[in-house]
Structure formats: structure tokens, C-alpha cells
Design a protein around this motif. Structure first.
Motif, PDB file in Angstrom:
ATOM      1  N   SER A  26      57.955 103.928  22.123  1.00 12.64           N
ATOM      2  CA  SER A  26      57.343 103.559  20.839  1.00 12.64           C
ATOM      3  C   SER A  26      56.609 102.229  20.946  1.00 12.64           C
ATOM      4  O   SER A  26      55.508 102.067  20.408  1.00 12.64           O
ATOM      5  CB  SER A  26      58.417 103.474  19.752  1.00 12.64           C
ATOM      6  N   GLN A 116      56.568 108.418  16.040  1.00 11.86           N
ATOM      7  CA  GLN A 116      55.440 109.119  15.439  1.00 11.86           C
ATOM      8  C   GLN A 116      54.579 108.192  14.575  1.00 11.86           C
ATOM      9  O   GLN A 116      53.373 108.426  14.429  1.00 11.86           O
ATOM     10  CB  GLN A 116      55.935 110.300  14.615  1.00 11.86           C
ATOM     11  N   ALA A 156      49.112 116.577  11.476  1.00 17.71           N
ATOM     12  CA  ALA A 156      50.300 116.353  12.307  1.00 17.71           C
ATOM     13  C   ALA A 156      51.379 117.395  11.989  1.00 17.71           C
ATOM     14  O   ALA A 156      52.075 117.880  12.898  1.00 17.71           O
ATOM     15  CB  ALA A 156      50.839 114.942  12.088  1.00 17.71           C
ATOM     16  N   TRP A 160      52.799 119.757  14.937  1.00 15.73           N
ATOM     17  CA  TRP A 160      54.118 119.377  15.453  1.00 15.73           C
ATOM     18  C   TRP A 160      55.279 119.644  14.500  1.00 15.73           C
ATOM     19  O   TRP A 160      56.435 119.577  14.923  1.00 15.73           O
ATOM     20  CB  TRP A 160      54.131 117.885  15.812  1.00 15.73           C
ATOM     21  N   SER A 232      56.597 111.946  24.417  1.00 17.76           N
ATOM     22  CA  SER A 232      56.446 113.037  23.456  1.00 17.76           C
ATOM     23  C   SER A 232      57.399 114.200  23.699  1.00 17.76           C
ATOM     24  O   SER A 232      57.490 115.105  22.871  1.00 17.76           O
ATOM     25  CB  SER A 232      54.996 113.542  23.456  1.00 17.76           C
TER      26      SER A 232
END
Length: 451
Positions: A26, A116, A156, A160, A232
């Protein structure tokens, strides 16, 4: 992917290793936004440097707050009609337990949310490179807030979020070929078509003012992209993330070399800007594909992207759209290439068992990839153009022509990137220095005459 129902005996346990790994990833993705600011900042003229930096940095502020308030809920909450998500516990991140795990993964929901978040921050910042030199900062900030809300968060979820139409269809996008790069590239094109060209486009030289800054930004992007891609997979237990890490390096290297080779053949020189741009093109292309291909496939993906993106950046002069820093040529085209090449090079032995055409899978996966590309492109292009048009017709999207020519940094930020007024030291007022300087110059001239 919202938490699913699991049998007690199969319930995952929090992994300190994967939690730490994902927090590091991150942080690496967060670094990509200031890295992008350096990359773009070096590519513009001196008078636009600070504005370019700020267009990326402001995304860190705006999108972070929106993500906490409702963005995470829209993107990853319980599916609503295959288009958006919603989860009241995710609003304000207020109903999440300290050690509550994300679905069947062994990392906390908070960790997934912050990972994210960094994707959501970076994506609108990518758009800014296409709009250099000419957009009001207030208008840009408003556009970022609206675009993230009605474009990025829903897309998104499509790609996902469990229940999203692309996710359920089987469109493969490991880390953001559609949701990030095609999304941002199409948005850039939509806005450009509304606001028009820079003053002097195709007439005045608009060369990068600092290629070292461009190279620094590209290097930091390359570094941060390992977190973007390898992270990811949301863990490091089965080797898929490791393959993605390797493929990221391999494809980027191949794309840089391919871009430089094309550039040498086409223009007769290996340029630093070409090396940086080629590397970014490879990073973009491998982002959706890296979890599906072998390292040899990654070389192919990178090399193809390097050449085709190098060719694509010149299209703006042919078709007359002013993509200032080649967002369309690199991110849109690279994202399309990487997404479609999954349908050719997917081995069926890494991320999933889906196979591409070259591995006996037929055209099935290629068709899914193409549908994901087309729908994402069309939605982002149309909605982005509408948002830009509304802003342009209300508060105005562009600075005035005079302000653009004089320099957007001074007009919008009351600053300049480089201050040379103190070079050599000394801060005495010019009136106090004038007489001694005049005498010194006169004495020097007399000596020359005597000689």
C-alpha cells in the motif's frame, strides 16, 4: 469482494506476514502518485511545473476523503445490480472490526481498504497529464471529485467487486488494465475533446523542461509498481504474487528496449524520454496480464506494448487532439494492449485456468477481454466528457489564453518552480547596488580601452 460465508473449520486466520506485506505494498502504491507528479512535472515547460505537481497531489487529498466516506462502499460493498456496491458498515469505515478479515483472505478489511484507496488516488491523477498547461485548478479539483464518484468507484466494482458484471463474466484484470489505465486514458480523451488544444499546439516548441525529473519519476513509478502489481493478489502464500513481480520487471525491461529500438529506427536516437516512456508503457501493459502469462509471455507483452505505444503517441498530431503528456498514447493504448493480450498469452497455470488463444483456449477469453475494454472505454469517455462539459459551462474549465501564455503556475498558485533571484547570494536592494555596479563596469571598460 465482500465477505462470503465460510465453514468454521475453514475460516481463515489473520496472517501477520501477509498483513505486513500488504501494508508495504500500500505504501509503495501511495508513492506512485508523487512519482507520477515528478514524471509529469519534468515533461512540461517551466511555467507549468508546479501546477502539474499539484494536479497529482490534490488527488491524495480529495479521493482519500471520498473513499472513506462512501467510495469503498460503492466499489467493494454488496453488489447492487452488477453495477455498484453498497455496504453501510463501510460508510465512513465505521462498522469494521479491528481484526475483521476481508472475505476468505487472511488480511484485515482495513488493509484491503487502504490498498485499494491508493489505486483510487492514482487513477484520476493519471488523467492530469493530458490536460497540462490549461486547466483551472478549482475546476480540476471538482472534476476529480465527480469523476471518482461516478466513474472510478463503479468501474472498480465492475472489475474487482464480487457481483460486478465484468468480474462475473470472467474478464481478467489482475491489477488495473481496465479499471485504472483504460479508464483514465478514455477519460483524458473525453476531457480533451471538450476543452480543446493548448495555445500554440503543433506550432510552438513544448519540450520537457527537466528530463532528470522525468527519469526520477519513472524510476519511482517502476519501484512503486511492484506493490501495485504483486500486492494485487492480496497475499504471498502460493507464488502467484511472485510471478507477477517477475513479470512486472521483465515486461517493463522489454518495453523500454522495444521503444528505444523503434525510436532509433524512426528518429535516429535513443532518448531518455523514450526510455522513461517505454518503461511506463511496459508497466501499464503487464498490469492486467501479468498474473496470467509466463515470463516469456511477459517479454512479448512488453515488447508489443513498447512499439505500439511509441507509434501511438504520434497520433495526436495526425488527428489533432492535444494529449499534452501522452496519457492516451501510453495509458489508454497500453491498457488496451495488455488487456487484449491476455486472450492470446494466458497460460492457464498462474492466476486462473483460463487459457489464451496461443495455449489452446480458443477465442473465448479474448472475447471477454474485448468486451471489458470496449465497455470501460465507452463509459469513461462519455461520462468524462459530460462532466467536463458541465464544469466548462458553469465555472469554466480552462484558464484564459493570456494566463496560459504567461504561465499557469503564477496564475493558479502564485509561485514558480525555480527561483533564480538569489543566485550568487546577496539580498541588497537594486537601488543600493546600482551605483557600485556601474562604477565597477566603467572601470573594467576603461582597462580594456587602455589595453
Amino acid at each position: 469482494m465482500p465477505p462470503g460465508i465460510t465453514i468454521a473449520a475453514e475460516a481463515p486466520q489473520l496472517s501477520a506476514a501477509n498483513t505486513g506485506f500488504m501494508l508495504i505494498c500500500s505504501a509503495l502504491v501511495m508513492l506512485m502518485t508523487p512519482a507520477l507528479a515528478f514524471f509529469y512535472g519534468g515533461m512540461v515547460r517551466v511555467k507549468s511545473t508546479l501546477n502539474m505537481l499539484m494536479m497529482s497531489f490534490i488527488s491524495l487529498g480529495i479521493v482519500t476523503i471520498l473513499w472513506v466516506l462512501y467510495g469503498f462502499s460503492v466499489a467493494f460493498g454488496t453488489d447492487k445490480g452488477s453495477l455498484i456496491g453498497w455496504e453501510s458498515d463501510f460508510v465512513g469505515l465505521s462498522g469494521i472490526g479491528l481484526t475483521e478479515l476481508w472475505g476468505t483472505y487472511d488480511i484485515p478489511v482495513y488493509v484491503f481498504a487502504v490498498f485499494q484507496l491508493m489505486f483510487a488516488v492514482l487513477t484520476p491523477a493519471l488523467i492530469s497529464g493530458a490536460l497540462a498547461d490549461r486547466v483551472k485548478f478549482t475546476a480540476w479539483a471538482l472534476f476529480v471529485a465527480l469523476w471518482a464518484t461516478v466513474v472510478y468507484f463503479p468501474v472498480a466494482h465492475w472489475v474487482w467487486g464480487e457481483g460486478g458484471w465484468a468480474f462475473e463474466l470472467g474478464v481478467i484484470d489482475f491489477a488495473g488494465g481496465t479499471a485504472v489505465h483504460i479508464n483514465a486514458g478514455a477519460a483524458a480523451l473525453g476531457v480533451i475533446l471538450v476543452i480543446g488544444k493548448r495555445v500554440g499546439f503543433k506550432k510552438d516548441p513544448m519540450r520537457p523542461h527537466s528530463l532528470p525529473l522525468v527519469m526520477l519519476g519513472a524510476g519511482l513509478l517502476w519501484f512503486g509498481w511492484f506493490g501495485f502489481n504483486a500486492g494485487s493478489w492480496l497475499g504471498n502464500n502460493d507464488g502467484v504474487g511472485a510471478v507477477m513481480f517477475v513479470n512486472t520487471q521483465v515486461a517493463t525491461a522489454a518495453a523500454m528496449l522495444a521503444w528505444l529500438a523503434y525510436e532509433k529506427i524512426r528518429h535516429g536516437a535513443f532518448t531518455t524520454l523514450g526510455a522513461a516512456s517505454g518503461a511506463v508503457a511496459g508497466l501499464v501493459a503487464i498490469t492486467p496480464a501479468g498474473g496470467s502469462v509466463s515470463p516469456l509471455g511477459a517479454i512479448a507483452v512488453g515488447a508489443i506494448a513498447g512499439v505500439l505505444c511509441a507509434m501511438a503517441v504520434g497520433l495526436k498530431f495526425k488527428f489533432g487532439y492535444d494529449d499534452s503528456l501522452d496519457v492516451i498514447g501510453v495509458h489508454l493504448v497500453g491498457g488496451v494492449i495488455g488487456s487484449l493480450l491476455v486472450g492470446f498469452f494466458a497460460t492457464g497455470g498462474v492466476q486462473s485456468d483460463a487459457k489464451g488463444l496461443f495455449y489452446g483456449g480458443g477465442l473465448d477469453q479474448l472475447g471477454k477481454q474485448a468486451l471489458g475494454v470496449i465497455v470501460t472505454f465507452a463509459y469513461s469517455l462519455i461520462v468524462s466528457a459530460i462532466l467536463a462539459w458541465v464544469i466548462h459551462k458553469t465555472i469554466g474549465m480552462r484558464v484564459s489564453e493570456d494566463d496560459e501564455v504567461s504561465g499557469i503556475d503564477q496564475i493558479e498558485h502564485a509561485e514558480t518552480a525555480y527561483d533564480f533571484s538569489g543566485a550568487g547570494g546577496g539580498t541588497a536592494p537594486r537601488t543600493a547596488q546600482a551605483a557600485p555596479l556601474a562604477k565597477t563596469a566603467e572601470a573594467a571598460q576603461n582597462k580594456k580601452v587602455d589595453a
